[in-house]
Motif scaffolding. Structure first.
Motif, PDB file in Angstrom:
ATOM      1  N   ARG A  93       0.811  -1.217   0.000  1.00 16.85           N
ATOM      2  CA  ARG A  93       0.000   0.000   0.000  1.00 16.85           C
ATOM      3  C   ARG A  93       0.845   1.268   0.000  1.00 16.85           C
ATOM      4  O   ARG A  93       0.356   2.334  -0.382  1.00 16.85           O
ATOM      5  CB  ARG A  93      -0.933   0.011   1.218  1.00 16.85           C
ATOM      6  CG  ARG A  93      -1.979  -1.067   1.213  1.00 16.85           C
ATOM      7  CD  ARG A  93      -2.977  -0.862   2.338  1.00 16.85           C
ATOM      8  NE  ARG A  93      -3.630   0.439   2.259  1.00 16.85           N
ATOM      9  CZ  ARG A  93      -4.550   0.863   3.134  1.00 16.85           C
ATOM     10  NH1 ARG A  93      -4.915   0.085   4.152  1.00 16.85           N
ATOM     11  NH2 ARG A  93      -5.094   2.065   3.007  1.00 16.85           N
ATOM     12  N   GLY A  94       2.098   1.175   0.474  1.00 21.31           N
ATOM     13  CA  GLY A  94       2.950   2.351   0.516  1.00 21.31           C
ATOM     14  C   GLY A  94       3.857   2.344   1.721  1.00 21.31           C
ATOM     15  O   GLY A  94       3.893   1.398   2.515  1.00 21.31           O
ATOM     16  N   TRP A  95       4.600   3.437   1.856  1.00 17.56           N
ATOM     17  CA  TRP A  95       5.630   3.578   2.885  1.00 17.56           C
ATOM     18  C   TRP A  95       5.247   4.678   3.860  1.00 17.56           C
ATOM     19  O   TRP A  95       4.635   5.685   3.487  1.00 17.56           O
ATOM     20  CB  TRP A  95       6.953   3.917   2.204  1.00 17.56           C
ATOM     21  CG  TRP A  95       8.115   4.195   3.103  1.00 17.56           C
ATOM     22  CD1 TRP A  95       8.995   3.290   3.589  1.00 17.56           C
ATOM     23  CD2 TRP A  95       8.521   5.472   3.620  1.00 17.56           C
ATOM     24  NE1 TRP A  95       9.946   3.916   4.377  1.00 17.56           N
ATOM     25  CE2 TRP A  95       9.677   5.254   4.407  1.00 17.56           C
ATOM     26  CE3 TRP A  95       8.021   6.769   3.489  1.00 17.56           C
ATOM     27  CZ2 TRP A  95      10.334   6.295   5.063  1.00 17.56           C
ATOM     28  CZ3 TRP A  95       8.669   7.807   4.138  1.00 17.56           C
ATOM     29  CH2 TRP A  95       9.815   7.553   4.913  1.00 17.56           C
ATOM     30  N   LEU A  96       5.640   4.468   5.124  1.00 17.03           N
ATOM     31  CA  LEU A  96       5.433   5.464   6.171  1.00 17.03           C
ATOM     32  C   LEU A  96       6.728   5.678   6.935  1.00 17.03           C
ATOM     33  O   LEU A  96       7.481   4.722   7.153  1.00 17.03           O
ATOM     34  CB  LEU A  96       4.372   4.987   7.167  1.00 17.03           C
ATOM     35  CG  LEU A  96       2.896   5.237   6.864  1.00 17.03           C
ATOM     36  CD1 LEU A  96       2.047   4.534   7.916  1.00 17.03           C
ATOM     37  CD2 LEU A  96       2.578   6.716   6.834  1.00 17.03           C
ATOM     38  N   PRO A  97       7.011   6.921   7.382  1.00 17.67           N
ATOM     39  CA  PRO A  97       8.146   7.116   8.283  1.00 17.67           C
ATOM     40  C   PRO A  97       7.953   6.300   9.561  1.00 17.67           C
ATOM     41  O   PRO A  97       6.811   6.035   9.973  1.00 17.67           O
ATOM     42  CB  PRO A  97       8.125   8.621   8.571  1.00 17.67           C
ATOM     43  CG  PRO A  97       7.335   9.214   7.453  1.00 17.67           C
ATOM     44  CD  PRO A  97       6.340   8.183   7.053  1.00 17.67           C
ATOM     45  N   ALA A  98       9.043   5.905  10.175  1.00 14.89           N
ATOM     46  CA  ALA A  98       8.968   5.033  11.346  1.00 14.89           C
ATOM     47  C   ALA A  98       8.097   5.631  12.444  1.00 14.89           C
ATOM     48  O   ALA A  98       7.342   4.918  13.105  1.00 14.89           O
ATOM     49  CB  ALA A  98      10.382   4.758  11.871  1.00 14.89           C
ATOM     50  N   GLN A  99       8.158   6.951  12.646  1.00 14.95           N
ATOM     51  CA  GLN A  99       7.412   7.567  13.741  1.00 14.95           C
ATOM     52  C   GLN A  99       5.912   7.601  13.468  1.00 14.95           C
ATOM     53  O   GLN A  99       5.121   7.836  14.377  1.00 14.95           O
ATOM     54  CB  GLN A  99       7.913   8.979  14.024  1.00 14.95           C
ATOM     55  CG  GLN A  99       7.665   9.981  12.901  1.00 14.95           C
ATOM     56  CD  GLN A  99       8.803  10.030  11.912  1.00 14.95           C
ATOM     57  OE1 GLN A  99       9.643   9.121  11.875  1.00 14.95           O
ATOM     58  NE2 GLN A  99       8.879  11.094  11.144  1.00 14.95           N
ATOM     59  N   ASP A 100       5.499   7.365  12.210  1.00 14.60           N
ATOM     60  CA  ASP A 100       4.073   7.403  11.870  1.00 14.60           C
ATOM     61  C   ASP A 100       3.469   6.012  11.709  1.00 14.60           C
ATOM     62  O   ASP A 100       2.318   5.874  11.291  1.00 14.60           O
ATOM     63  CB  ASP A 100       3.873   8.172  10.563  1.00 14.60           C
ATOM     64  CG  ASP A 100       4.307   9.623  10.678  1.00 14.60           C
ATOM     65  OD1 ASP A 100       4.284  10.149  11.805  1.00 14.60           O
ATOM     66  OD2 ASP A 100       4.661  10.219   9.649  1.00 14.60           O
ATOM     67  N   ALA A 101       4.225   4.968  12.055  1.00 16.31           N
ATOM     68  CA  ALA A 101       3.783   3.604  11.782  1.00 16.31           C
ATOM     69  C   ALA A 101       2.591   3.174  12.621  1.00 16.31           C
ATOM     70  O   ALA A 101       1.947   2.172  12.319  1.00 16.31           O
ATOM     71  CB  ALA A 101       4.932   2.631  12.000  1.00 16.31           C
ATOM     72  N   THR A 102       2.272   3.921  13.686  1.00 15.06           N
ATOM     73  CA  THR A 102       1.148   3.544  14.543  1.00 15.06           C
ATOM     74  C   THR A 102      -0.166   4.170  14.093  1.00 15.06           C
ATOM     75  O   THR A 102      -1.199   3.940  14.727  1.00 15.06           O
ATOM     76  CB  THR A 102       1.438   3.950  15.997  1.00 15.06           C
ATOM     77  OG1 THR A 102       1.676   5.367  16.052  1.00 15.06           O
ATOM     78  CG2 THR A 102       2.664   3.211  16.534  1.00 15.06           C
ATOM     79  N   GLN A 103      -0.152   4.951  13.028  1.00 15.69           N
ATOM     80  CA  GLN A 103      -1.377   5.610  12.576  1.00 15.69           C
ATOM     81  C   GLN A 103      -2.410   4.596  12.098  1.00 15.69           C
ATOM     82  O   GLN A 103      -2.065   3.588  11.487  1.00 15.69           O
ATOM     83  CB  GLN A 103      -1.071   6.587  11.438  1.00 15.69           C
ATOM     84  CG  GLN A 103      -0.296   7.807  11.865  1.00 15.69           C
ATOM     85  CD  GLN A 103      -0.317   8.878  10.785  1.00 15.69           C
ATOM     86  OE1 GLN A 103      -1.313   9.036  10.083  1.00 15.69           O
ATOM     87  NE2 GLN A 103       0.782   9.604  10.655  1.00 15.69           N
ATOM     88  N   ARG A 104      -3.669   4.896  12.357  1.00 16.56           N
ATOM     89  CA  ARG A 104      -4.766   4.084  11.824  1.00 16.56           C
ATOM     90  C   ARG A 104      -5.052   4.539  10.400  1.00 16.56           C
ATOM     91  O   ARG A 104      -5.195   5.735  10.133  1.00 16.56           O
ATOM     92  CB  ARG A 104      -6.018   4.221  12.688  1.00 16.56           C
ATOM     93  CG  ARG A 104      -5.844   3.619  14.080  1.00 16.56           C
ATOM     94  CD  ARG A 104      -7.125   3.760  14.887  1.00 16.56           C
ATOM     95  NE  ARG A 104      -8.232   3.047  14.269  1.00 16.56           N
ATOM     96  CZ  ARG A 104      -8.500   1.758  14.467  1.00 16.56           C
ATOM     97  NH1 ARG A 104      -7.730   1.037  15.283  1.00 16.56           N
ATOM     98  NH2 ARG A 104      -9.536   1.182  13.885  1.00 16.56           N
ATOM     99  N   LEU A 105      -5.142   3.603   9.494  1.00 21.31           N
ATOM    100  CA  LEU A 105      -5.338   3.911   8.087  1.00 21.31           C
ATOM    101  C   LEU A 105      -6.644   3.308   7.601  1.00 21.31           C
ATOM    102  O   LEU A 105      -7.105   2.286   8.129  1.00 21.31           O
ATOM    103  CB  LEU A 105      -4.174   3.364   7.258  1.00 21.31           C
ATOM    104  CG  LEU A 105      -2.802   3.947   7.600  1.00 21.31           C
ATOM    105  CD1 LEU A 105      -1.697   3.139   6.935  1.00 21.31           C
ATOM    106  CD2 LEU A 105      -2.720   5.405   7.168  1.00 21.31           C
ATOM    107  N   PRO A 106      -7.263   3.932   6.599  1.00 15.76           N
ATOM    108  CA  PRO A 106      -8.528   3.388   6.085  1.00 15.76           C
ATOM    109  C   PRO A 106      -8.300   2.027   5.435  1.00 15.76           C
ATOM    110  O   PRO A 106      -7.214   1.742   4.933  1.00 15.76           O
ATOM    111  CB  PRO A 106      -8.962   4.435   5.054  1.00 15.76           C
ATOM    112  CG  PRO A 106      -7.702   5.130   4.660  1.00 15.76           C
ATOM    113  CD  PRO A 106      -6.844   5.143   5.880  1.00 15.76           C
ATOM    114  N   PRO A 107      -9.322   1.169   5.436  1.00 14.35           N
ATOM    115  CA  PRO A 107      -9.167  -0.150   4.807  1.00 14.35           C
ATOM    116  C   PRO A 107      -8.977  -0.015   3.306  1.00 14.35           C
ATOM    117  O   PRO A 107      -9.402   0.962   2.688  1.00 14.35           O
ATOM    118  CB  PRO A 107     -10.480  -0.867   5.154  1.00 14.35           C
ATOM    119  CG  PRO A 107     -11.457   0.241   5.410  1.00 14.35           C
ATOM    120  CD  PRO A 107     -10.662   1.350   6.009  1.00 14.35           C
TER     121      PRO A 107
END
Length: 209
Positions: A93-107
């Motif tokens: 689905r894509g890449w996230l910075p390490a500090q943002d890895a806990t974000q809830r994302l839409p299905p």
């Protein structure tokens, strides 16, 4: 000994040529029109071509840890996906910075479009997590197929677009043919230096005799 660097130079040059050919084939495949992944067959080799997906997500996503992008540490979000032909595939689905890895994302919902690429090959240290769920360092494809109860296709579909805050993951192969050409030149120069040194040593030995 003086001739060995020349053999290594030829070997590195051949590796560069091989990698250049693979990269050219990959870039050519990326320009093809998108086709349904199910039309390629369950064992289709990931070659970088655009593909379209129907189907639905299967269970919880996976987070590929230690994923660098532009020099920044982060994670890649992978979603197992069930296809209409009874097989499954992993969708990046894509890449996230390490500090943002806990974000809830839409299905994730279909239809989807992306590029059909090989799974990342990683050198794993002791203690690395090769698994089929949660946060992983490498994918255990067999375990994931068993968890899904379906055959798993041998590749990864990297989505063309990503929902913010996700950033599209890189699809270009990680190797660089120029590195092998550079190594070839280095070995060639070393071979020339050793050849000159060997010639000087031979001349001195001959003069002493």
């Amino acid at each position: 000994m003086a001739l060995l660097p020349f053999a290594l130079a030829v070997w590195q040059w051949q590796r560069g040529e091989s990698r250049s050919a693979l990269l050219s084939a990959y870039e050519a495949a990326a320009t093809l029109p998108a086709v349904p992944l199910v039309s390629l067959g369950p064992h289709a080799v990931p070659d970088g071509r655009p593909v379209a997906l129907m189907g639905r997500p299967a269970g919880a996503p996976l987070w590929l840890d230690n994923s660098l992008q532009a020099g920044r540490p982060g994670v890649r979000l992978w979603q197992p996906w069930l296809l209409p032909d009874g097989t499954a595939v992993v969708v990046d689905r894509g890449w996230l910075p390490a500090q943002d890895a806990t974000q809830r994302l839409p299905p994730l919902t279909g239809p989807l479009e992306g590029q059909w690429v090989p799974l990342p090959q990683r050198f794993l240290l002791d203690g690395a997590r090769r698994a089929a769920e949660g946060q992983i360092d490498a994918l255990d494809a067999q375990a994931l197929a068993e968890r899904l109860g379906r055959p798993l296709r041998p590749g990864l579909v990297v989505l063309t677009t990503a929902v913010r805050p996700l950033v599209p993951s890189p699809v270009r192969p990680p190797f660089d043919p120029a590195r092998h050409y550079g190594y070839a030149v280095q070995w060639l120069l070393m071979g020339l230096a050793l050849t000159v040194a060997a010639f000087i040593f031979w001349r001195r030995s001959a003069d002493e005799c």
